[in-house]
Motif scaffolding. Structure first.
Motif, PDB file in Angstrom:
ATOM      1  N   ARG A 170       0.840  -1.208   0.000  1.00 43.05           N
ATOM      2  CA  ARG A 170       0.000   0.000   0.000  1.00 43.05           C
ATOM      3  C   ARG A 170       0.872   1.253   0.000  1.00 43.05           C
ATOM      4  NH1 ARG A 170      -2.754  -1.289   4.184  1.00 43.05           N
ATOM      5  NH2 ARG A 170      -4.564  -2.184   3.118  1.00 43.05           N
ATOM      6  N   ASP A 171       1.905   1.255   0.838  1.00 45.97           N
ATOM      7  CA  ASP A 171       2.794   2.418   0.915  1.00 45.97           C
ATOM      8  C   ASP A 171       3.571   2.622  -0.385  1.00 45.97           C
ATOM      9  OD1 ASP A 171       2.014   3.028   3.497  1.00 45.97           O
ATOM     10  OD2 ASP A 171       3.678   1.948   4.440  1.00 45.97           O
ATOM     11  N   ARG A 174       1.270   4.291  -2.738  1.00 48.03           N
ATOM     12  CA  ARG A 174       1.013   5.674  -2.313  1.00 48.03           C
ATOM     13  C   ARG A 174       2.157   6.610  -2.690  1.00 48.03           C
ATOM     14  NH1 ARG A 174      -1.367   4.532   3.777  1.00 48.03           N
ATOM     15  NH2 ARG A 174      -3.548   4.173   3.192  1.00 48.03           N
ATOM     16  N   LEU A 175       3.376   6.089  -2.734  1.00 49.19           N
ATOM     17  CA  LEU A 175       4.499   6.930  -3.161  1.00 49.19           C
ATOM     18  C   LEU A 175       4.256   7.487  -4.555  1.00 49.19           C
ATOM     19  CD1 LEU A 175       7.451   4.730  -1.861  1.00 49.19           C
ATOM     20  CD2 LEU A 175       6.973   7.089  -1.147  1.00 49.19           C
ATOM     21  N   LEU A 177       1.116   7.543  -6.091  1.00 45.38           N
ATOM     22  CA  LEU A 177      -0.147   8.280  -6.085  1.00 45.38           C
ATOM     23  C   LEU A 177       0.040   9.686  -5.529  1.00 45.38           C
ATOM     24  CD1 LEU A 177      -2.543   5.470  -4.811  1.00 45.38           C
ATOM     25  CD2 LEU A 177      -2.295   6.304  -7.157  1.00 45.38           C
ATOM     26  N   GLU A 178       0.812   9.814  -4.456  1.00 43.43           N
ATOM     27  CA  GLU A 178       1.008  11.124  -3.841  1.00 43.43           C
ATOM     28  C   GLU A 178       1.874  12.036  -4.701  1.00 43.43           C
ATOM     29  OE1 GLU A 178       2.461  10.201   0.047  1.00 43.43           O
ATOM     30  OE2 GLU A 178       0.520   9.433   0.734  1.00 43.43           O
ATOM     31  N   ALA A 179       2.655  11.430  -5.601  1.00 43.56           N
ATOM     32  CA  ALA A 179       3.432  12.239  -6.554  1.00 43.56           C
ATOM     33  C   ALA A 179       2.586  12.674  -7.738  1.00 43.56           C
ATOM     34  CB  ALA A 179       4.643  11.454  -7.036  1.00 43.56           C
ATOM     35  N   GLY A 180       1.359  12.176  -7.835  1.00 45.38           N
ATOM     36  CA  GLY A 180       0.457  12.588  -8.902  1.00 45.38           C
ATOM     37  C   GLY A 180       0.232  11.560  -9.989  1.00 45.38           C
ATOM     38  N   ARG A 182      -1.338   8.475 -11.958  1.00 40.78           N
ATOM     39  CA  ARG A 182      -2.651   7.831 -12.014  1.00 40.78           C
ATOM     40  C   ARG A 182      -2.638   6.618 -12.946  1.00 40.78           C
ATOM     41  NH1 ARG A 182      -2.690  10.090  -8.172  1.00 40.78           N
ATOM     42  NH2 ARG A 182      -4.159  11.590  -7.285  1.00 40.78           N
ATOM     43  N   ALA A 206      -4.624   0.444  -2.350  1.00 41.18           N
ATOM     44  CA  ALA A 206      -4.293   1.867  -2.437  1.00 41.18           C
ATOM     45  C   ALA A 206      -4.923   2.508  -3.664  1.00 41.18           C
ATOM     46  CB  ALA A 206      -2.776   2.039  -2.463  1.00 41.18           C
ATOM     47  N   ALA A 210      -8.019   5.356  -3.943  1.00 34.66           N
ATOM     48  CA  ALA A 210      -7.847   6.606  -4.691  1.00 34.66           C
ATOM     49  C   ALA A 210      -8.870   6.749  -5.811  1.00 34.66           C
ATOM     50  CB  ALA A 210      -6.427   6.672  -5.261  1.00 34.66           C
ATOM     51  N   ALA A 338       6.944  13.807 -10.035  1.00 35.53           N
ATOM     52  CA  ALA A 338       5.605  14.042 -10.593  1.00 35.53           C
ATOM     53  C   ALA A 338       5.623  13.743 -12.086  1.00 35.53           C
ATOM     54  CB  ALA A 338       5.200  15.498 -10.345  1.00 35.53           C
TER      55      ALA A 338
END
Length: 342
Positions: A170-171, A174-175, A177-180, A182, A206, A210, A338
């Motif tokens: 999951r983490d 997320r690395l 996903l949180e950078a943008g 998709r 994750a 989202a 990103a």
């Protein structure tokens, strides 16, 4: 001083009672002695070069101050060194010695190892596995604590300490996903392996959280060559992803090599996340790999702490059989950025 220092000498120098010295130097200080007093006792013992007499301690406690560790292959490889180091150092701080037997996956050697360790009257037993797997644990002798490290008892009869692979997956997702990102593809290892399945489960969760489409996956195996093949196919196919989740750091290295051969830059054109935090690969890579670490050292420490807690019948340390999940650290380096705007 000319004579050998005693525990009373340590107590006098630290300004504490002799019983406090005994508790701290026998690994029973937590919860009984204030942290600052523990530090003073250890400093005094170091200054006086004092160590408890193992024979005297054993006679008083009727224990051997040894813990037996059986492994399938860890002792003969560098990969599991962190687990054994964590176990050994925690045992040493409590005045215990680890007796290690590596069986090289030989069932007869394994049975002999347990028999020999019991005959030597070890105070506790651990079995440590090279890779996360199920392990049919033998029944431990009555009164001897027994735990598993990096493996699971399918019957649930023996406590096991393992990495939290679902949260790790999951983490990892997320690395990105949180950078943008998709559009993400998972270069999965081998779905027959427990770790691979659990990591994929976490990554899928994750993406679902989202609100993204189901995770695309490609089975790669665990080697650099598999990462090269899979990443080449994914990056030259339709709907090229902006982020790659990799089964481990070797696969991630393969993904970076594939991207470079295709004229793509990591992380400018495609971001890559590894898994394991392999000391020989992750940090030295160019770019240095963002990855999820395997908490081998923490697993070794937690397993020994459980054995010691059971030996002391510490209510805070004694828990029933089951699985204890040890968190996987997130290691952020340079291989994620990103995505380019479309």
């Amino acid at each position: 001083m000319s004579r050998k220092a005693t525990s009373q000498d340590v107590a006098d120098l630290a300004g504490v009672s002799r019983s406090a010295v005994s508790l701290v130097l026998n690994g029973r200080g937590d919860g009984n002695i204030a942290p600052e007093k523990q530090a003073a006792i250890r400093e005094a013992a170091a200054r006086l070069e004092y160590t408890p007499n193992p024979s005297a301690v054993s006679l008083r406690s009727r224990r051997t101050r040894t813990l037996g560790v059986v492994t399938d292959a860890i002792a003969s490889t560098a990969y599991g060194g962190g687990l054994l180091q964590g176990a050994s150092e925690l045992a040493s701080r409590s005045g215990h010695l680890l007796v290690l037997v590596d069986t090289h996956y030989d069932e007869r050697r394994e049975a002999e190892a347990y028999r020999t360790l019991r005959e030597r009257r070890v105070d506790g037993l651990l079995f440590a596995a090279m890779s996360l797997r199920e392990y049919d644990a033998p029944a431990a002798p009555q009164g001897i604590p027994f735990v598993l490290a990096n493996c699971l008892d399918p019957r649930g009869a023996v406590p096991g300490f393992v990495a939290d692979e679902v949260q790790g997956g999951r983490d990892a997702a997320r690395l990105l996903l949180e950078a943008g990102h998709r559009d993400v593809v998972l270069l999965a290892g081998n779905r027959a392996d427990i770790a691979s399945t659990l990591r994929e489960q976490g990554a899928r969760a994750a993406l679902e959280a989202a609100g993204l489409p189901a995770l695309r996956t490609v089975e790669t195996g665990w080697e650099i060559s598999g990462g090269v093949r899979a990443a080449t196919a994914v990056l030259t196919g339709p709907c090229r992803p902006t982020g790659l989740l990799c089964a481990n750091d070797r696969v991630a290295v393969g993904a970076v090599l594939a991207a470079n051969r295709l004229g793509l830059s990591v992380p400018a054109d495609v971001s890559v996340v590894g898994y394991d935090d392999d000391e020989n690969l992750a940090a030295p890579m160019v770019p240095a790999l963002t990855t999820i670490g395997l908490p081998h050292r923490a697993i070794g420490e937690a397993a020994v702490r459980r054995v010691l807690g059971d030996l002391e019948q510490d209510p805070g340390g004694r828990r029933g059989p089951g699985t204890v999940l040890v968190p996987c650290p997130v290691v952020v380096r340079d291989s994620v950025a990103a995505p380019h705007p479309s």
